[in-house]
Write an enzyme that holds these catalytic residues in place. Structure first.
Site, PDB file in Angstrom:
ATOM      1  N   LYS A 177      53.328 -32.531 -51.271  1.00  0.00           N
ATOM      2  CA  LYS A 177      53.016 -33.003 -52.813  1.00  0.00           C
ATOM      3  C   LYS A 177      53.161 -32.065 -53.225  1.00  0.00           C
ATOM      4  CE  LYS A 177      51.215 -33.414 -56.357  1.00  0.00           C
ATOM      5  NZ  LYS A 177      52.069 -33.519 -57.268  1.00  0.00           N
ATOM      6  N   GLY A 230      45.983 -24.993 -57.444  1.00  0.00           N
ATOM      7  CA  GLY A 230      45.996 -25.356 -59.022  1.00  0.00           C
ATOM      8  C   GLY A 230      44.549 -24.975 -59.686  1.00  0.00           C
ATOM      9  N   SER A 231      44.120 -26.249 -60.834  1.00  0.00           N
ATOM     10  CA  SER A 231      43.105 -25.911 -61.795  1.00  0.00           C
ATOM     11  C   SER A 231      42.150 -25.761 -60.666  1.00  0.00           C
ATOM     12  CB  SER A 231      43.557 -27.090 -62.745  1.00  0.00           C
ATOM     13  OG  SER A 231      43.231 -27.999 -62.753  1.00  0.00           O
ATOM     14  N   GLY A 235      40.695 -29.159 -58.197  1.00  0.00           N
ATOM     15  CA  GLY A 235      40.649 -28.631 -57.343  1.00  0.00           C
ATOM     16  C   GLY A 235      39.109 -29.065 -56.941  1.00  0.00           C
ATOM     17  N   GLU A 252      41.801 -23.006 -54.140  1.00  0.00           N
ATOM     18  CA  GLU A 252      42.638 -21.757 -55.117  1.00  0.00           C
ATOM     19  C   GLU A 252      42.736 -22.091 -55.716  1.00  0.00           C
ATOM     20  OE1 GLU A 252      43.253 -19.543 -57.211  1.00  0.00           O
ATOM     21  OE2 GLU A 252      45.373 -19.433 -56.238  1.00  0.00           O
TER      22      GLU A 252
END
Length: 485
Positions: A177, A230-231, A235, A252
């Site tokens: 995705k 991502g953020s 996360g 991450e």
């Protein structure tokens, strides 16, 4: 202007629209009037189909010898290399980074694929002495099964590939995705996998929003591992959901990366690296320099050199060869950056340059912000603590080396950090005491070589590592084998 193409999902080796038939336009951040392409608004039904295809393809792909899987990755690398210019231009139009940066990122994707293709010829276990003299004991590696890949918009080629390539070489199948903002670029990358003859179902692309497709990946019982970039907020949600159903996860989640400039530093080198590390890609790198911690003896000289060079940077369309810095990737990201700049002013930081939206001429149709430098920043200010993900540098003055390292560590994040000094003692002190997964000496904070482990400490990651041979630790499980004659 030609009519924008519609890009569909890739499931079970076939290109197909999402079940709902809904799409949305992916716009060019350099000129929001341009639609780069129309992408799917998939939902859980599409994800379920992709997960079923990946599960069905898993036994045959796992059974294929690792060197043969490597041969497939080599072919994919060649396909990506043939289309490098096209995909790089699409990335620039869809995400905004300059064309040279986009070409460099796409070339890195080619190199990552070739690196992991080579992993198919490397060992995956060890022989261990047994207490039984008539037995053989050794370890091997088993793939997780189906891996869900959730990737961000800031590196729409490199990050997906550094997740997908190791997943595949170690025998997993993938449901991918991408970020909705760069789904056209992602679709073109997946086209390269298809063109290279990857077996049906081994890689599946589902385009849609995180609230629908991302959540479906988190919840799906047949997805055995999830790798996410991502953020921090998202996360944590991914990790909690994966943990609740026993899936393996890798997160991450960004950083608030410092550069430390000591009194004996080469100031010109430090200034250039601070600008490159903090402002290239419009500051939209998880390893971008954000806090600039400078020893008082050279603070004023460093500041003057920095501001002089930042004021000369040319902001514009990434396809223009004269552009140094492109736009923010979206209207939302532009608004976020401008909000942080306003917060810096409100809390008493001194704006030395930049700080506004660029609106003159054609740039008024894009999401441009001026490269920005704040002075007089204290460690408790919002712009010194929260990840901005934009071209904003916060200058912090310190007196001693120990104070500099203390300030650098004063963050809930610990992804990357750099220091500029000629003193070997200062270097070693920084290496030993800096709480960051990536430490760079006399080099910018941004950037990591593909063959080296990458990941952060504290709230920057789930403490796992991506890239290099370290990737095997996430994408496989150790199996210990005891053979008795």
């Amino acid at each position: 202007m030609t009519e924008a193409k519609t890009y569909v999902n890739y499931i079970g080796g076939e290109w197909k629209p999402c079940a709902s038939g809904r799409t949305e336009g992916s716009v060019n951040p350099a000129d929001a009037r341009e639609v780069v392409g129309y992408v799917q608004l998939s939902d859980a039904a599409d994800l379920n189909e992709a997960a079923a295809a990946a599960k069905a393809a898993a036994p045959a792909w796992r059974k294929l010898a690792a060197p043969a899987r490597g041969d497939v990755l080599f072919r994919i690398a060649n396909a990506l290399e043939r289309r490098l210019d096209e995909i790089a231009e699409t990335m620039t139009r869809e995400m905004g980074k300059t064309l040279p940066e986009a070409k460099g990122e796409t070339a890195r994707g080619v190199a990552i694929l070739r690196y992991y293709a080579g992993e198919g010829m490397r060992k995956t276990g060890d022989v261990i002495p047994s207490t039984d003299s008539e037995a053989l004991m050794f370890t091997t590696r088993a793939p997780l099964g189906v891996v869900g890949v959730i990737s961000p918009w800031n590196f729409p080629v490199a990050i997906p590939i550094w997740k997908i390539a190791p997943a595949l070489i170690y025998g997993n199948t993938v449901v991918f995705k991408p970020a909705q903002e760069t789904a056209v670029t992602a679709a073109k990358v997946v086209e390269c996998f298809h063109e290279a003859g990857l077996p049906a179902g081994v890689l599946n692309l589902v385009i849609g929003r995180g609230s629908a497709v991302g959540q479906a990946i988190i919840d799906h019982p047949d997805i055995n591992g999830i790798t996410f970039t991502g953020s921090e907020q998202t996360g944590k949600h991914v990790g909690q959901g994966a943990l609740a159903r026993g899936a393996k996860y890798q997160l991450e989640m960004g950083g608030k990366n410092p550069v430390v400039v000591l009194e004996d530093a080469d100031l010109d080198l430090a200034v250039d690296a601070t600008i490159s590390g903090g402002l290239k890609s419009t500051g939209q790198k998880c390893t971008a320099t954000s806090r600039v911690i400078v020893q008082s003896g050279v603070y004023e000289s460093f500041r003057a050199k920095l501001v002089d060079k930042v004021k000369k940077l040319r902001v514009g369309n990434g396809l223009d060869a004269s552009t140094w810095m492109g736009p923010c990737a979206s209207q939302s990201q532009l608004n976020t950056v401008l909000d942080y700049i306003a917060k810096g002013k409100e809390e008493g930081a001194e704006l030395l340059c930049g700080g506004g939206r660029v609106t003159e001429g054609e740039l008024g149709n894009g999401f441009y912000v001026e490269p920005t430098v704040f002075d007089g920043v204290t460690r408790d200010m919002t712009i010194a603590r929260e990840e901005i993900f934009g071209p904003v540098l916060a200058l912090i003055k310190v007196d001693t080396v120990d104070e500099a390292i203390e300030a650098a560590n004063d963050s809930r994040y610990g992804l990357s950090a750099s220091i500029f000094t000629r003193n070997i003692g200062g270097m070693l002190n920084f290496v030993q005491n800096m709480d960051a997964g990536l430490v760079r000496i006399n080099a910018e904070s941004a950037g990591v070589e593909l063959q080296a482990p990458f990941g952060g400490m504290k709230m920057s990651s789930s403490h796992s590592r991506e890239q290099g041979q370290a990737a095997i630790e996430f994408y496989t499980a150790i199996k210990t084998v005891f053979v008795k004659a």
